[in-house]
Design an enzyme around this catalytic site. Structure first.
Site, PDB file in Angstrom:
ATOM      1  CD  GLN A  89      -5.986  42.157   6.545  1.00 26.43           C
ATOM      2  OE1 GLN A  89      -6.931  42.443   7.165  1.00 26.43           O
ATOM      3  NE2 GLN A  89      -4.863  41.477   7.157  1.00 26.43           N
ATOM      4  N   GLY A  90      -8.340  41.952   1.446  1.00 30.07           N
ATOM      5  CA  GLY A  90      -9.699  42.072   0.661  1.00 30.07           C
ATOM      6  C   GLY A  90      -9.515  42.191  -0.932  1.00 30.07           C
ATOM      7  CB  ALA A 124      -7.589  33.894   9.596  1.00 32.54           C
ATOM      8  CE1 TYR A 128      -5.231  30.750   5.448  1.00 34.56           C
ATOM      9  CE2 TYR A 128      -5.996  31.112   7.717  1.00 34.56           C
ATOM     10  CZ  TYR A 128      -4.975  31.197   6.734  1.00 34.56           C
ATOM     11  OH  TYR A 128      -3.851  31.824   7.155  1.00 34.56           O
TER      12      TYR A 128
END
Length: 160
Positions: A89-90, A124, A128
């Site tokens: 993640q990231g 999240a 988005y």
């Protein structure tokens, strides 16, 4: 870091199952996803029903997609879901999945991507929004999770 994105293969299923079993919890989904076997996973997610992101040959995340309804008048829309392993993640995996998906889906005549996300999943939602998704609605008190009512956000992005 090089990220390869391609359609899912049966050889990915064990890693995809492990990602699902690790990342989905009451903060990220209204019903925790736990697969009991690869055959159970395969039945619900056949080959090619997801895009997978690979980093050094290891599955780092996926983007699932399906039509929201069976209606011919709704086939220009795909509902998506994205999962990225915590270790990645990231690092651009989610953006790579979305970028590849948009290119593939535009070529297939898809005009709109939509998704649902729990209002409590702020990470999240932020991701988005950074990727151009806009809130199109909110289902108030849609779920009762861990003793609290949780809203479900509906988001979309038009593919130009």
């Amino acid at each position: 870091m090089a990220i390869e994105v391609r359609f899912s293969r049966e050889s990915d299923f064990e890693q995809l199952l492990e990602i699902d079993n690790r990342i989905w919890n009451t903060a990220t989904t209204p019903a925790v996803i736990k697969w009991n076997s690869i055959s159970e996973y395969k039945q619900r997610n056949p080959e090619g029903s997801q895009l997978v992101a690979l980093v050094n040959g290891k599955v780092a995340g996926y983007l699932g997609f399906h039509s929201p309804t069976p209606l011919d008048t709704n086939q220009h829309v795909l509902e998506i879901d994205i999962a990225v392993d915590h270790h990645f993640q990231g690092s651009g995996v989610g953006k790579s999945l979305l970028s590849s998906a948009e290119k593939i889906f535009k070529e297939r005549g898809i005009k709109k991507l939509s998704l649902r996300v729990l209002e409590t999943n702020s990470g999240a939602i932020s991701f988005y929004q950074k990727c151009g998704f806009i809130e199109q609605g909110k289902l108030i008190n849609e779920f009762f999770i861990d003793g609290k009512y949780v809203n479900d956000l509906l988001m979309y992005r038009l593919l130009e």
